[in-house]
Design a protein around this motif. Structure first.
Motif: not given
Length: 693
Positions: A80, A82, A97, A101, A157, A160
């Protein structure tokens, strides 16, 4: 446990498949048989692991489950990006996110220990309140993961959604184990191996599943997860494509041959599993094209609007008053009702437009985008406080010359005003400025002032500065309709929904563009000025999100309007493309065009001297590591758009007529062999993206 997993996963996937495919089709049975086999295999592996874990200390077992969760969390954070997005405009989403996670660690630990408890005891005792509480928690987790997968960040994504799908499946399987009676390990294992054998039924039934049903299953959350998992397991040569289950690989043990491979002429094999060899059209080099001695008969202003859907404009039938300024101007112009972009991202579409070529015909250079939205080309590295958030490409080393280069070469004055928001895709460093004598961006302004109003102000300044002794070419690019949505004081509001706020942004852009069109109208009293208005791409909307980078009609259908001396004031019904903009402007300015272009001068289409019934659109995207994770191509005529997802070998057919249902896959119920032939022919020569560092 293999038997329990087989039945549980088979039932779950069957229900989801029934909801995603037409009634009474074979597809749900087919994918359910695959799920039975996959579930049985998972059950056998899990049972073996639990038997081994029963002999280990509890702390070791807890550490193993925690490490599984930590590994999943690290993978998801990395996929992702992030950490790289914490400093950008999507920092809130990145924080969410990241937190989600990290929660995978306690989730995996709890789920693993629950699985051990359920496998050892079951829930046979009426007074086992802890067991029933566990079952309730699993049900809540399953429902939450399933809901999030179907409602949050749809089609964005992919990692995800893989994680959410896996979470839903795992919690379902643990719940099934918890509901089962105390397991008799040996007997269940035998049944589990019988379940694995059922996957053979799926392979046997594959030829009976239609391409439309296959696409519906690939797009369905849980059936797609199962189908892609089995395809990955049967990708024997690791080229990203399976030779089974509709994966399309005609040589499953040769990694050089697969549907996305480059077709090498006359090498004795079908590299891309499609048509035979073909000849690539060659674009003329600059010294092969004459330079006109006479000045251009007209100046040209090209106006492009980022992320503008045609069907949200009044001139294209929208009921809201979103574009009254453009609508009034368009009454004195030629409106192309069926205009389509050639690419789903700005970087692809604009580059294609200025070269008159479909994107895959060009050579692309890999770029990385940092957490501060800076684009870098190797060997440049991110700074210490930056991270790579995504990989993109621009045609920096492509041999084909862009539109402005050809116009400057024939002594036209070339200038541009460009607002590309927070990105740098249209920065002068990355190719779009080639051929422009002046190239102004709004990057010197604060982010709050990089709006359509100031874009028009800069454009008016450029019009005031153009030389009076020669024709000019001005390109103005507006960014307003692109996300994120901004509220504009004094501009009509249409509501609070996402699509309503998008219409509000279009209205704000229309006001700014209207001011520029009025200024051009005044200048047209003194000298000829042709105006071309287009969008780079449209936008796809769902209840909770918006996106482009697709080839569905919502993204590909764009406005294209031309106002020029001698051109009719009318509407044209035939399909045209963004690649037609370059040859049209060359045609307007009487500039000889290089040979081998994919686009055509639109006047030839209007006059009937050229016939064309199909255009193409494509897009692709890479993850932050540079790996291709989407590759989409579409062939479009006046009624339908046939698209192929090349990574999944999934085909879809949609209507393109504004106002119709756009997300219904009509493949199988409507025949369009000419679209399939156009796609196959194009990909035979341009099957592989030419991307280099």
């Amino acid at each position: 446990m293999g038997f329990v997993y087989a039945v549980a996963l088979g039932v779950l996937v069957l229900v989801d498949a029934l909801a995603s495919t037409p009634c009474c089709s074979l597809a749900p049975v087919w994918v359910a048989s695959l799920a039975l086999g996959l579930g049985a295999a998972l059950g056998i592996v899990t049972q073996a692991f639990l038997l081994a874990a029963a002999r280990l200390p509890r702390l070791v077992v807890a550490a193993v489950w925690s490490l599984c969760g930590a590994g999943a969390a690290a993978w998801l954070i990395d996929e992702l990006g992030s950490l790289a997005k914490l400093d950008g405009p999507h920092s809130t989403l990145a924080m969410a996110s990241l937190a989600a996670s990290v929660l995978l660690v306690p989730f995996a630990l709890t789920l693993g220990l629950s699985l051990q408890r359920a496998a050892g005891r079951g829930l046979t005792a009426a007074g086992d309140y802890g067991g029933w509480a566990l079952l309730g928690a699993l049900a809540v987790s399953f429902g939450a993961a399933l809901w999030a997968d179907r409602n949050l960040l749809i089609a964005i994504y992919p990692a995800l959604h893989v994680a959410l799908g896996v979470m839903a499946v795992v919690t379902w399987l643990v719940a099934a184990t918890a509901l089962a009676s105390r397991l008799q390990q040996r007997r269940v294992s035998q049944r589990g191996f019988l379940g694995v054998a059922l996957v053979g039924l799926g392979f046997w039934l594959t030829p009976l599943v239609s391409p439309r049903q296959l696409t519906q299953l690939v797009d369905a959350p849980l059936p797609g997860l199962v189908l892609n998992s089995v395809r990955t397991a049967t990708d024997f040569d690791l080229d990203g494509h399976s030779g089974l289950l509709g994966g399309g690989d005609c040589e499953p043990f040769d990694a050089q041959v697969h549907p996305a491979a480059h077709e090498v002429p006359d090498n004795g094999r079908d590299d891309n599993c499609s048509l035979g060899d073909a000849t690539v059209a060659r674009v003329s080099l600059p010294d092969e094209v004459e330079i006109p001695s006479a000045p251009a008969p007209t100046s040209v202003v090209l106006i492009t609007v980022d992320t503008l859907r045609a069907d949200r404009m009044g001139v294209y039938g929208h009921s809201r008053n979103t574009t009254p300024m453009i609508d009034a101007w368009a009454k004195q112009a030629l409106v192309f009702d069926k205009a389509f972009t050639s690419g789903g991202w700005t970087s692809i579409a604009v580059s294609s437009m200025f070269h008159g070529l479909y994107p895959r015909r060009m050579s692309w250079t890999r770029l990385v985008e940092t957490s501060r939205f800076r684009l870098l080309r190797a060997p440049e590295k991110p700074k210490n406080n930056e991270r790579v958030r995504a990989t993109f490409a621009m045609p920096l080393d492509d041999e084909h010359k862009p539109l402005a280069w050809w116009l400057k070469r024939r002594n036209m004055y070339t200038t541009a005003v460009v607002n590309d928001g927070h990105s740098q895709f249209l920065s002068p460093k990355f190719g779009c400025a080639e051929g422009f004598q002046r190239y102004r961006t709004l990057d010197n302004l604060s982010p709050s002032k990089r709006d359509d109003k100031n874009t028009t102000q800069y454009a008016l300044e450029e019009l005031a500065w153009v030389p009076a002794d020669r024709p000019f070419f001005l390109w103005v690019h507006y960014f307003g309709p692109h996300d994120p949505t901004t509220a504009h004081a004094g501009v009509e509001s249409f509501g609070r929904a996402l699509i309503d706020r998008y219409d509000h942004e279009i209205r704000a852009a229309d006001i700014a563009i209207g001011e520029l069109l009025d200024a051009i109208k005044a200048l047209q009293q003194k000298a000829p000025i042709a105006v071309v208005l287009a969008a780079d791409h449209g936008e796809w909307f769902k209840t909770k999100g918006r996106q482009h980078g697709r080839v569905t009609p919502d993204v590909t259908h764009i406005p294209l309007i031309v106002q020029a001396e001698g051109w009719p004031r009318a509407r044209h019904p035939d399909v045209v493309s963004l690649v037609d903009v370059m040859p049209t402007i060359l045609e307007l300015t009487e500039t000889p065009a290089p040979s081998g272009l994919d686009g055509f001068g639109l006047r030839r289409l209007v006059d009937g001297t050229l016939q064309r019934s199909i255009v193409l659109a494509e897009t692709w995207s890479h993850n932050r590591k540079g790996n291709l994770h989407s590759d989409l191509v579409a062939a479009i005529d006046r009624e339908f758009s046939l698209q192929v997802d090349r990574r999944r070998n999934a085909w879809s057919l949609f209507r393109v007529t504004p106002g119709t249902v756009r997300d219904e896959n009509l493949l199988g119920s409507v025949e369009r062999p000419e679209l399939r032939h156009a796609l196959d022919t194009f990909l035979e020569v341009n099957s592989q993206l030419k991307l280099s560092d």
